[in-house]
Design an enzyme around this catalytic site. Structure first.
Site, PDB file in Angstrom:
ATOM      1  N   TYR A  47      11.573  11.868  -1.000  1.00  0.00           N
ATOM      2  CA  TYR A  47      12.790  11.490  -1.727  1.00  0.00           C
ATOM      3  C   TYR A  47      12.769  10.016  -2.128  1.00  0.00           C
ATOM      4  O   TYR A  47      13.604   9.568  -2.907  1.00  0.00           O
ATOM      5  CB  TYR A  47      14.040  11.776  -0.885  1.00  0.00           C
ATOM      6  CG  TYR A  47      14.215  13.220  -0.468  1.00  0.00           C
ATOM      7  CD1 TYR A  47      13.482  14.245  -1.068  1.00  0.00           C
ATOM      8  CD2 TYR A  47      15.108  13.566   0.532  1.00  0.00           C
ATOM      9  CE1 TYR A  47      13.639  15.568  -0.669  1.00  0.00           C
ATOM     10  CE2 TYR A  47      15.277  14.890   0.933  1.00  0.00           C
ATOM     11  CZ  TYR A  47      14.539  15.879   0.335  1.00  0.00           C
ATOM     12  OH  TYR A  47      14.698  17.179   0.730  1.00  0.00           O
ATOM     13  N   HIS A 107       6.895  19.499   4.952  1.00  0.00           N
ATOM     14  CA  HIS A 107       7.753  19.715   3.774  1.00  0.00           C
ATOM     15  C   HIS A 107       7.361  20.965   2.970  1.00  0.00           C
ATOM     16  O   HIS A 107       8.224  21.765   2.576  1.00  0.00           O
ATOM     17  CB  HIS A 107       7.692  18.472   2.877  1.00  0.00           C
ATOM     18  CG  HIS A 107       8.865  18.330   1.961  1.00  0.00           C
ATOM     19  ND1 HIS A 107       9.370  17.115   1.570  1.00  0.00           N
ATOM     20  CD2 HIS A 107       9.648  19.240   1.350  1.00  0.00           C
ATOM     21  CE1 HIS A 107      10.409  17.292   0.763  1.00  0.00           C
ATOM     22  NE2 HIS A 107      10.583  18.578   0.613  1.00  0.00           N
TER      23      HIS A 107
END
Length: 309
Positions: A47, A107
């Protein structure tokens, strides 16, 4: 309200996802969300805002707004760092200004070309397709994740975007079982078989797109939001709630953790106000019939390859 993970740690059933948040916006949102009652924050190296999140958390701790032990902080290992798990985790901890993580997730179940710890690039080959590293197995990555628990850097470890086959494999080769599988799931993409499989085997499911991505995924991927569906808007009217609150409550009643993302203070408050009502069995069944097997998060747009195909 919290879910007890398979290692005994408690995970708040609602959290704030910080994907696509930037700069001062993050600081204000995190401080305001803590004041509202949020104690769970979902981050990721990819992010590219862990530094800003860390500054907000430090301010919250320094001003006495909240103590570190009161928060549940998640971040994630990016694809390009599968061969550098310890270094990547320490890089995230440094940026977040934390001594430990409550939860560290793989992830995506794919290793890609390493581009430098913490850079979180998705390197493409000359053909414009994601440069997948075929020399690092998910089992190797997982055993490195287990080492983070042993060394005290992380309390719980988990997986993200794993299907039933990959989750089963992880259960088979793991010494420390995954505590969580974070997946896209919402009324249009319910994935009941995967959710039930995980829960049957003691893995908590976190819904990373519990509102179907709403306007943000419409903008990025051109997808349709479930929040405009007549079934949800009708229930919203019945319960005197918003469609988003209905979707979140449905997720909670499935015993899944929900981590809606918003950049608006009013929505932040709304999303947290889901504990003062309960959907009837008939209304839960009504939402169950909304399933379209419709994925809204489409990384193939950036990777030149559909890993879900």
């Amino acid at each position: 309200m919290a879910i007890t993970l398979n290692n005994g740690f408690k995970m708040p059933i609602i959290g704030l996802g910080v994907w696509r948040m930037e700069g001062q916006e993050i600081k204000d949102l995190i401080i305001n969300s803590i004041k509202i009652g949020y104690r769970h924050f979902d981050c990721a190296a990819d992010y590219k805002n862990e530094t800003e999140v860390g500054e907000a958390l430090k301010e919250a701790f320094d001003t006495g707004l909240v103590k570190r032990e009161d928060l549940f902080i998640t971040t994630k290992l990016w694809n390009s760092d599968h061969g550098h798990v310890v270094e990547a985790c320490k890089d995230s901890l440094k940026k977040l200004q934390l001594d430990y993580l409550d939860l560290y997730l793989v992830h995506f179940p794919v290793a890609t070309r390493h581009t430098g710890v913490g850079t979180t690039d998705s390197a493409l080959g000359e053909d414009g397709v994601l440069d997948i590293d075929t020399t690092i197995s998910l089992e190797t990555t997982w055993h490195a994740m287990e080492g983070l628990v042993s060394s005290g850097l992380v309390r719980s470890i988990g997986i993200s975007n794993y299907d039933i086959f990959l989750t089963r494999d992880c259960l088979a080769y793991s010494k420390i079982k995954p505590a969580v599988n974070q997946i896209e799931t919402h009324p249009y993409f319910q994935r009941d078989s995967l959710v039930k499989f995980c829960q049957k085997h003691g893995i908590c499911v976190t819904a990373h797109t519990p509102l179907g991505g709403a306007a943000a995924n419409t903008e990025w991927f051109g997808t349709v939001s479930c929040l405009d569906d007549q079934a949800l808007t009708g229930l919203a009217e019945k319960y005197k709630k918003t469609a988003a609150q209905i979707a979140l409550r449905w997720g909670i009643q499935r015993n899944t953790v929900v981590i809606p993302k918003t950049s608006k203070l009013e929505r932040l408050k709304e999303n947290f106000q889901v504990f003062d009502f309960e959907l009837s069995k008939d209304d839960v069944d009504l939402i169950s019939n909304m399933d379209k097997k419709y994925r809204t998060n489409q990384p193939a747009k950036f990777w030149g390859i559909d890993l879900y195909a």
